[in-house]
Design an enzyme around this catalytic site. Structure first.
Site, mmCIF file in Angstrom:
data_model
loop_
_atom_site.group_PDB
_atom_site.id
_atom_site.type_symbol
_atom_site.label_atom_id
_atom_site.label_comp_id
_atom_site.label_asym_id
_atom_site.label_seq_id
_atom_site.Cartn_x
_atom_site.Cartn_y
_atom_site.Cartn_z
ATOM 1 N N TYR A 157 -10.563 29.055 -4.122
ATOM 2 C CA TYR A 157 -10.218 28.582 -5.478
ATOM 3 C C TYR A 157 -8.890 29.212 -5.894
ATOM 4 O O TYR A 157 -8.132 28.656 -6.692
ATOM 5 C CB TYR A 157 -11.351 28.899 -6.466
ATOM 6 N N LYS A 164 -7.317 29.423 -14.495
ATOM 7 C CA LYS A 164 -8.436 29.204 -15.418
ATOM 8 C C LYS A 164 -8.636 30.421 -16.329
ATOM 9 O O LYS A 164 -9.028 30.285 -17.487
ATOM 10 C CB LYS A 164 -9.727 28.876 -14.652
HETATM 11 O O1 0WD Z 1 -16.165 20.698 -10.151
HETATM 12 C C1 0WD Z 1 -15.311 20.207 -10.887
HETATM 13 N N1 0WD Z 1 -14.860 18.974 -10.676
HETATM 14 C C2 0WD Z 1 -14.810 21.008 -12.028
HETATM 15 C C3 0WD Z 1 -13.670 20.631 -12.692
HETATM 16 C C4 0WD Z 1 -15.557 22.228 -12.386
HETATM 17 C C5 0WD Z 1 -15.011 22.917 -13.528
HETATM 18 C C6 0WD Z 1 -13.860 22.510 -14.145
HETATM 19 N N2 0WD Z 1 -13.196 21.382 -13.718
HETATM 20 C C7 0WD Z 1 -11.968 21.018 -14.415
HETATM 21 C C8 0WD Z 1 -10.741 20.817 -13.571
HETATM 22 O O2 0WD Z 1 -10.179 22.056 -13.161
HETATM 23 C C9 0WD Z 1 -9.859 20.055 -14.542
HETATM 24 O O3 0WD Z 1 -9.304 20.944 -15.475
HETATM 25 O O4 0WD Z 1 -12.131 19.780 -15.060
HETATM 26 C C10 0WD Z 1 -10.874 19.161 -15.245
HETATM 27 C C11 0WD Z 1 -10.936 17.738 -14.740
HETATM 28 O O5 0WD Z 1 -11.132 17.753 -13.347
HETATM 29 P P1 0WD Z 1 -11.867 16.596 -12.521
HETATM 30 O O6 0WD Z 1 -12.401 15.559 -13.412
HETATM 31 O O7 0WD Z 1 -12.748 17.291 -11.563
HETATM 32 O O8 0WD Z 1 -10.686 16.016 -11.613
HETATM 33 P P2 0WD Z 1 -9.769 14.709 -11.667
HETATM 34 O O9 0WD Z 1 -10.594 13.496 -11.842
HETATM 35 O O10 0WD Z 1 -8.915 14.756 -10.427
HETATM 36 O O11 0WD Z 1 -8.867 14.968 -12.932
HETATM 37 C C12 0WD Z 1 -7.858 15.928 -12.999
HETATM 38 C C13 0WD Z 1 -6.615 15.181 -13.339
HETATM 39 C C14 0WD Z 1 -5.653 14.740 -12.255
HETATM 40 O O12 0WD Z 1 -6.166 14.168 -11.231
HETATM 41 P P3 0WD Z 1 -5.442 14.268 -9.731
HETATM 42 O O13 0WD Z 1 -6.596 13.812 -8.945
HETATM 43 O O14 0WD Z 1 -4.314 13.335 -9.810
HETATM 44 O O15 0WD Z 1 -5.045 15.690 -9.456
HETATM 45 O O16 0WD Z 1 -5.658 15.934 -14.031
HETATM 46 C C15 0WD Z 1 -4.574 15.037 -14.205
HETATM 47 C C16 0WD Z 1 -4.695 13.980 -13.149
HETATM 48 O O17 0WD Z 1 -5.126 12.788 -13.678
HETATM 49 N N3 0WD Z 1 -3.278 15.633 -14.048
HETATM 50 C C17 0WD Z 1 -2.308 15.410 -14.930
HETATM 51 N N4 0WD Z 1 -2.278 14.711 -16.074
HETATM 52 C C18 0WD Z 1 -1.122 14.669 -16.746
HETATM 53 N N5 0WD Z 1 -0.010 15.308 -16.336
HETATM 54 C C19 0WD Z 1 -1.185 16.121 -14.439
HETATM 55 C C20 0WD Z 1 0.000 16.035 -15.197
HETATM 56 N N6 0WD Z 1 1.131 16.654 -14.821
HETATM 57 N N7 0WD Z 1 -1.524 16.719 -13.257
HETATM 58 C C21 0WD Z 1 -2.816 16.414 -13.033
#
Ligand code: 0WD
Length: 257
Positions: A157, A164
């Protein structure tokens, strides 16, 4: 929450990548209890997907916002102002670290990787809170997504754990600043959920299995429970809560052995 609980309220949900995104589940859960919801996507490549998803929910609008671009954050504020006048809730569900940073030993973290991870995953919360809070009223609620890797070491991580920790601290400082406007700021600490971002973490499935084995509530790692907590943090039922990290991980964080 009962249908109509958030009628007349407007929510902006940032970070919808696809239908598995935590942000998407939160957006639909807020809409289900009556909120008017806007979602944001990062770029042209993500636009079609976001528009297609939004078309499945009555009245849902989409806006572009790459949080690394100050002009896009300012443009988002102007678009929201002209579309809704004011907003009530802001959901920040955005994180990024270059893939190599999650493969190598933590010791190998690069200056650039550290910088990008913190800019996208942490500074973005400060930037959007500053730009959007002026169009939020008393009673507004801002929430961000975090993970226990902020406090404990999880293999691979890496820099995201450090980011975080900074995100949770940022959330507390913002809660202190925005309290006088009656705006609350909190973080939801989710258990491991399979999403596009999660798949980028080597060994994620093993991490999820282990968490399920140790959690008092077992394998309840899905977006639905996280979305339910987001609805609670938007509603008046949480009016006394700010500056807090709420764990939605089946109790995993409470366990020693
Ligand atoms: O197990 C998990 N999935 C967990 C997620 C456990 C605990 C926390 N989280 C957190 C993540 O760290 C994040 O902060 O939840 C949040 C959402 O994550 P998610 O739903 O798991 O992941 P995802 O669907 O990929 O959404 C994150 C998105 C990016 O997706 P990609 O796949 O392209 O990395 O963050 C967005 C993007 O849509 N993102 C941005 N949006 C605007 N500007 C940017 C940016 N520069 N960079 C990434």
């Amino acid at each position: 929450m009962a249908e109509g609980t958030l009628s007349g309220k407007t929510a902006v949900v940032m970070g919808v990548q696809n239908q598995w995104s935590i942000a998407w589940k939160i957006a639909t859960a807020l809409a289900d209890v009556g909120a008017n919801v806007a979602i944001t996507y990062i770029d042209d490549r993500a636009k079609k997907n976001a528009e297609q998803l939004a078309s499945t929910v009555d009245g849902m609008k989409t806006f572009v916002c790459d949080v690394q671009k100050d002009d896009e954050i300012a443009a988002l504020r102007e678009s929201l102002k002209s579309e809704y006048g004011k907003i009530d809730f802001l959901v920040h569900s955005i994180a990024f670290a270059p893939a190599d940073e999650l493969k190598n030993r933590f010791l190998e973290t690069t200056r650039e990787g550290f910088k990008v991870a913190h800019e996208v995953s942490v500074y973005s919360l400060i930037a959007v809170a500053r730009e959007l809070s002026p169009i939020m009223d008393k009673g507004g609620s801002i929430m961000t997504m975090t993970y226990l890797g902020s406090d404990r070491v999880f293999p691979k991580y890496n820099v995201m754990g450090v980011a975080k920790a900074a995100l949770e601290s940022t959330m507390r400082y913002l809660a202190a600043d925005l309290g006088e406007q009656g705006i609350r700021v909190n973080a939801i600490s989710a258990g491991p959920i399979k999403t596009a971002s999660a798949r980028g973490i080597p060994g994620f499935s093993a991490m999820q299995e282990e968490a399920a084995r140790r959690s008092p509530l077992g394998d309840i790692f899905d977006t639905e429970h996280v979305a339910g907590t987001a609805v609670f943090l938007a509603s008046d039922a949480s009016a006394g809560i700010t500056g807090d990290v709420i764990f939605v991980d089946g109790g995993y964080h409470a366990m020693g052995l």
